[in-house]
Design a protein around this motif. Structure first.
Motif, PDB file in Angstrom:
ATOM      1  N   VAL A 126      39.727  15.073   1.597  1.00  0.00           N
ATOM      2  CA  VAL A 126      39.395  14.246   0.438  1.00  0.00           C
ATOM      3  C   VAL A 126      40.688  13.739  -0.198  1.00  0.00           C
ATOM      4  O   VAL A 126      41.758  14.320  -0.030  1.00  0.00           O
ATOM      5  CB  VAL A 126      38.578  15.033  -0.613  1.00  0.00           C
ATOM      6  N   ASP A 127      40.563  12.637  -0.939  1.00  0.00           N
ATOM      7  CA  ASP A 127      41.700  12.075  -1.666  1.00  0.00           C
ATOM      8  C   ASP A 127      42.083  12.982  -2.836  1.00  0.00           C
ATOM      9  O   ASP A 127      41.250  13.717  -3.376  1.00  0.00           O
ATOM     10  CB  ASP A 127      41.354  10.697  -2.215  1.00  0.00           C
ATOM     11  N   PHE A 128      43.345  12.874  -3.250  1.00  0.00           N
ATOM     12  CA  PHE A 128      43.746  13.494  -4.505  1.00  0.00           C
ATOM     13  C   PHE A 128      44.877  12.683  -5.117  1.00  0.00           C
ATOM     14  O   PHE A 128      45.603  11.948  -4.434  1.00  0.00           O
ATOM     15  CB  PHE A 128      44.147  14.964  -4.316  1.00  0.00           C
ATOM     16  N   VAL A 129      45.011  12.829  -6.425  1.00  0.00           N
ATOM     17  CA  VAL A 129      46.129  12.255  -7.188  1.00  0.00           C
ATOM     18  C   VAL A 129      46.682  13.368  -8.055  1.00  0.00           C
ATOM     19  O   VAL A 129      45.926  14.032  -8.783  1.00  0.00           O
ATOM     20  CB  VAL A 129      45.685  11.062  -8.054  1.00  0.00           C
ATOM     21  N   GLU A 130      47.978  13.567  -7.985  1.00  0.00           N
ATOM     22  CA  GLU A 130      48.622  14.593  -8.811  1.00  0.00           C
ATOM     23  C   GLU A 130      49.371  13.917  -9.960  1.00  0.00           C
ATOM     24  O   GLU A 130      50.135  12.973  -9.738  1.00  0.00           O
ATOM     25  CB  GLU A 130      49.593  15.419  -7.966  1.00  0.00           C
ATOM     26  N   LEU A 131      49.119  14.406 -11.168  1.00  0.00           N
ATOM     27  CA  LEU A 131      49.797  13.900 -12.356  1.00  0.00           C
ATOM     28  C   LEU A 131      50.881  14.883 -12.790  1.00  0.00           C
ATOM     29  O   LEU A 131      50.767  16.088 -12.571  1.00  0.00           O
ATOM     30  CB  LEU A 131      48.804  13.697 -13.497  1.00  0.00           C
ATOM     31  N   LEU A 132      51.904  14.357 -13.446  1.00  0.00           N
ATOM     32  CA  LEU A 132      52.996  15.160 -13.990  1.00  0.00           C
ATOM     33  C   LEU A 132      53.216  14.756 -15.440  1.00  0.00           C
ATOM     34  O   LEU A 132      53.386  13.574 -15.747  1.00  0.00           O
ATOM     35  CB  LEU A 132      54.283  14.945 -13.192  1.00  0.00           C
ATOM     36  N   ASN A 133      53.204  15.751 -16.330  1.00  0.00           N
ATOM     37  CA  ASN A 133      53.574  15.497 -17.721  1.00  0.00           C
ATOM     38  C   ASN A 133      55.096  15.615 -17.819  1.00  0.00           C
ATOM     39  O   ASN A 133      55.647  16.707 -17.872  1.00  0.00           O
ATOM     40  CB  ASN A 133      52.901  16.514 -18.644  1.00  0.00           C
ATOM     41  N   ARG A 134      55.761  14.470 -17.815  1.00  0.00           N
ATOM     42  CA  ARG A 134      57.217  14.484 -17.829  1.00  0.00           C
ATOM     43  C   ARG A 134      57.776  14.384 -19.250  1.00  0.00           C
ATOM     44  O   ARG A 134      58.990  14.296 -19.438  1.00  0.00           O
ATOM     45  CB  ARG A 134      57.767  13.355 -16.982  1.00  0.00           C
ATOM     46  N   SER A 135      56.880  14.436 -20.227  1.00  0.00           N
ATOM     47  CA  SER A 135      57.317  14.368 -21.623  1.00  0.00           C
ATOM     48  C   SER A 135      57.557  15.772 -22.159  1.00  0.00           C
ATOM     49  O   SER A 135      57.322  16.775 -21.482  1.00  0.00           O
ATOM     50  CB  SER A 135      56.261  13.662 -22.476  1.00  0.00           C
ATOM     51  N   ASP A 136      58.008  15.839 -23.406  1.00  0.00           N
ATOM     52  CA  ASP A 136      58.180  17.107 -24.106  1.00  0.00           C
ATOM     53  C   ASP A 136      56.976  17.432 -24.979  1.00  0.00           C
ATOM     54  O   ASP A 136      57.037  18.359 -25.798  1.00  0.00           O
ATOM     55  CB  ASP A 136      59.443  17.061 -24.982  1.00  0.00           C
TER      56      ASP A 136
END
Length: 867
Positions: free
Chosen positions: A607-617
């Motif tokens: 299956v597809d996936f998308v990974e997010l990253l919180n690059r903020s503080d």
């Protein structure tokens, strides 16, 4: 005569005073106290001979009475002296009531037993009076026993044995030489409240009734007649006579069964004791033991007194996890061997409790309809039953017990949440199943039921469910084919925490909790310290707990919540303290969260996936966010999370419809990094623009992916993700690279295999690494040229030459540069072939239009490889 009899009587009294319930010889000259007689008191007197004498109105047909409290009823001797100085007849007689259920002996409906002196037959007989009708003989004494016309002296003694055998005796001289008047057995009335006399006379005989030496003696200790279960935790003990008004629970014990918690005397029958037990009575034979039981007269039965009884079971409302869903047929076609109908199976796992299912509800949370079990529905200990739609019940009749319910919920093939609720709304059982639980691709396609492996581990999910192994496809209304021991020994883990409001923090756990134990506020602690005033587990699955705080949390201030001894619903609670960081979230700004990895061309079955990253503080909440793709008609998006979901600084979040599938193909050490979406935007295999929208529909990040961004040397791009190289750089193709083969071609929930930290230093251009090996092992697979300018407006051409000065690759031609950034060389030539091993030069031709500046730079790099 009175003095001699009195002395003998007192001598006898001293020897039996401990067992006498009532004694009155009227030596105190008073009948209104010690004991107190009541009724027609003005029509009686104590004469000089210290006898009770009638003194009523001289009116024919008068009836007088006196009564005094007495509960003596069984194992008792009644004795009294009487002298009727008259000719007895139907209008001149005395009834001495040994037992009466009320104080008014003249009232119709009074029940009990009395001795009649006189009457038409001039007899001494024992009668029984029921609530209705005329008195009936118990012992019919000899007619003409009282034949004197002026002096009928008699002493009467009546004994009732514990076995309800009555003995009537009398001495016509008033002494103690008793003659038998007869015996009989009668057990009709077992209770008494009063003892008394009732007189009927003609006008000439109003003062001619004399009585003395009333004595009621209890010489027999109480006997335990029977024990009768009256409820799952109720047992009635019946004794042969009235007991002390305050029975002790410590006097009672079950030979096999729970402890006796309380003992309560019945309000209407003092010979009956209601026992309350600590747990449900086990089914089958049992024995009640009673010790040191005291009757109303102070007689103690040391015991043990025993009574054997049989508990055939009482249906009780089920408690949590006492009725389970143990089998689910969600996809009934193609038919394997069972009826083509959806069903669930319920099970009573208890060893001795009959469950009353009346009013229990089967439902899907959020649905407007529920299926309600009818009155009389019950489930025996260990029993299984099929639950299906009302029109399908006949299809399962041959399998065993069936409950056909109106509004039976439709079961989704892919997965659903089912809840059993009690009549009062309490959650009894919850299950959120998925078709991944089959663990068998063939059976997943239909006709096979999901079965619970271990009913003793009802809180577990996928680990305790699998496809049925029965040839018919399932085992409705009987033990599951896959049944085996599969205990849960792991303590629950705290997955994450999020502040819902400034004063409410929600904790998310990896499994169902003990909903009672988790309310203990002492289990939770916040650092920095903020007092917790309330802990509220959230149903129906009890995987979350809301903490109520005393003070408001400031936005974006990091805290840590720690949980001690979190206990799951299987009772596992011994484990280390588990903790999670959180903060009151703030609104996200564009670029705070970026797309960090994307798989748009999965392998077959993937299956597809998308990974997010919180690059903020910042601490953020993705509730209401959407993931979508840009289409000509606009953005086609799917909700990321309907509920609160916190995202801490630096945290990864993998979005997919099937976390289990992704985790199977790309193992991770952090399953908590995955968030299952109900639906997912379509990601074409060639190219598309993916966009992340916040709750207001504003774009947080977008990335245009293209299959050409993959390393051209890959022979198969299926199952290979594109990974972000640098977190701080823009979401453009040049900042993404194919994941390394050494890590399985994707890293969902883990640091990217191609991740590079931003280089530091004062150089205008910097190569990192200076030696690279493009072999997809995840180690220096490409090199990057990082740049940083003092002024905007630069343009450049960057070309790669080999050691002989031959053109190898044009990386950039006359393109404008931002003030900082990077570009990568993957070791390929302009023809898409891998360049030869050896040294190379990156020729950088830099010029600034505004100032007319032109500069040329060279940077050396080595392309390595395995020899």
């Amino acid at each position: 005569m009175k003095a001699r009899i009195l002395s003998l009587f007192l001598l006898l009294l001293l020897s039996i005073s401990a067992t006498a319930q009532l004694t009155d010889s009227f030596t105190d000259g008073d009948f209104t106290q010690n004991p107190a007689w009541s009724g027609d008191a003005t029509s009686f007197q104590i004469n000089p001979q210290q006898q009770l004498q009638s003194n009523g109105p001289a009116i024919t047909g008068t009836t007088l009475q006196l009564a005094t409290p007495s509960t003596a009823a069984n194992g008792v001797t009644w004795e009294f002296y009487a002298n009727l100085r008259l000719a007895t007849s139907g209008g001149n007689l005395a009834d001495i009531w040994l037992m009466a259920d009320q104080s008014s002996l003249k009232t119709s409906g009074t029940k009990g037993y009395f001795v009649r002196l006189g009457g038409t037959l001039d007899e001494i007989s024992l009668f029984r009076q029921d609530a209705t009708g005329s008195p009936v003989y118990v012992i019919n004494g000899q007619d003409g026993s009282l034949k004197s016309t002026t002096n009928n002296v008699v002493r009467v003694r009546v004994t009732r044995s514990p076995g309800n055998v009555w003995v009537l005796e009398h001495d016509l001289t008033g002494g103690q030489n008793f003659t038998s008047g007869g015996t009989a057995t009668d057990a009709t009335h077992q209770r008494s409240a009063y003892f008394g006399v009732r007189l009927t006379y003609s006008s000439a005989n109003s003062r001619n009734f004399y009585f003395d030496d009333f004595r009621i003696t209890d010489t027999v200790p109480p006997a335990l007649l029977s024990a009768t279960p009256t409820g799952p935790r109720q047992l009635d003990a019946l004794f042969s006579e009235a007991l002390d008004a305050a029975p002790s629970a410590a006097s009672y014990r079950l030979v096999a069964g729970p402890a006796v918690l309380t003992a309560q005397l019945d309000a209407a029958n003092p010979a009956l004791v209601h026992l309350t037990l600590g747990e449900n009575l086990p089914l089958g034979n049992n024995t009640l033991e009673a010790r040191n039981v005291t009757d109303a007269n102070g007689i103690v039965a040391a015991g043990p007194l025993t009574a054997v009884f049989v508990n055939q079971g009482f249906a009780v409302a089920p408690a949590f996890n006492q009725v389970l869903i143990t089998e689910i047929m969600a996809d009934e076609t193609p038919v394997v061997g069972l009826p083509a109908s959806e069903y669930v199976e319920i099970h009573n796992p208890t060893a001795g409790t009959v469950l009353d299912l009346a009013g229990m509800r089967l439902l899907k949370p959020g649905s407007t309809t529920v299926a309600v079990f009818p009155a009389g529905a019950a489930l025996l200990p260990g029993e299984y039953a099929v639950v299906c739609g009302s029109t399908r019940a006949s299809q399962f009749a041959a399998f065993g017990k069936v409950f056909g319910l109106t509004n039976f919920p439709s079961l989704s093939n892919a997965g659903d949440q089912l809840v059993l609720r009690a009549r009062n709304g309490q959650t009894l059982f919850e299950i959120t199943y998925s078709d991944t639980w089959y663990k068998d691709l063939r059976k997943k396609e239909g006709g096979w039921a999901l079965e619970m492996v271990d009913p003793a581990n009802p809180c577990a999910g996928s680990s305790n469910w699998t496809a049925s192994t029965d040839d018919s496809g399932g085992t409705p209304a009987r033990a599951n084919a896959v049944r085996a021991t599969n205990p849960d020994h792991a303590a629950p883990a705290l997955l994450r925490a999020v502040a819902l409001t400034p004063t409410i923090v929600r904790l998310f756990f990896g499994e169902k909790l003990d909903s009672l134990a988790s309310t203990n506020v002492g289990l939770y602690a916040l650092t920095p310290a903020v007092p917790v005033t309330r802990a509220a587990p959230q149903g129906p699955d009890f995987r979350t707990v809301d903490l109520q705080l005393t003070t408001n949390l400031p936005p974006n201030q990091p805290l840590i919540v720690a949980v001690q001894r979190a206990t799951d619903c299987a009772g596992n609670g011994a484990g280390p303290i588990t903790a999670a960081p959180f903060a009151l979230p703030v609104a996200a700004q564009s670029g705070d969260v970026v797309i960090n990895e994307i798989l748009f061309n999965p392998r077959t079955g993937g299956v597809d996936f998308v990974e997010l990253l919180n690059r903020s503080d910042n601490y953020l909440d993705v509730q209401g966010w959407q993931l979508g793709t840009e289409q000509p008609a606009g953005v086609s998006a799917s909700p990321i999370s309907a509920g609160p979901y916190g995202l801490a600084p630096g945290q990864l979040l993998v979005l997919t419809t099937r976390p289990d599938v992704v985790q199977t193909e790309y193992p991770t050490h952090d399953p908590a990094a995955f968030l299952a979406m109900a639906s997912f935007p379509s990601l074409p295999d060639d190219a598309a623009t993916v966009v992340v929208l916040d709750a207001k529909g504003q774009a947080i990040d977008r990335f245009h992916y293209d299959e050409k961004q993959h390393l051209p040397l890959l022979s198969d791009r299926n199952g290979v993700s594109l990974e972000r190289i640098r977190a701080a750089e823009a979401s453009v193709g040049g900042n993404f690279h194919s994941a390394a083969s050494a890590v399985g071609y994707a890293t969902p929930g883990r640091p990217n295999s191609q991740y590079q930290a931003d280089p530091t230093g004062a150089k205008l251009f910097q190569i990192e690494p200076e030696i690279f090996t493009p072999d997809e092992d995840g180690q220096q697979d490409f090199t990057t040229l990082t740049y940083r300018f003092d002024y905007p407006g630069y343009a450049a051409s960057i070309t790669v030459y080999d050691a002989q000065g031959r053109l190898t690759r044009r990386l950039m031609r006359n393109e404008t540069f931002p003030m900082s950034g990077f570009l990568q060389w993957d070791g390929l030539t302009d023809q898409g072939r891998k360049a030869a091993i050896g040294p190379y030069v990156l020729l950088i031709e830099l010029y600034r239009v505004a100032g007319g500046e032109t500069h040329v730079y060279k940077r050396n790099v080595v392309l390595g490889g395995r020899l």
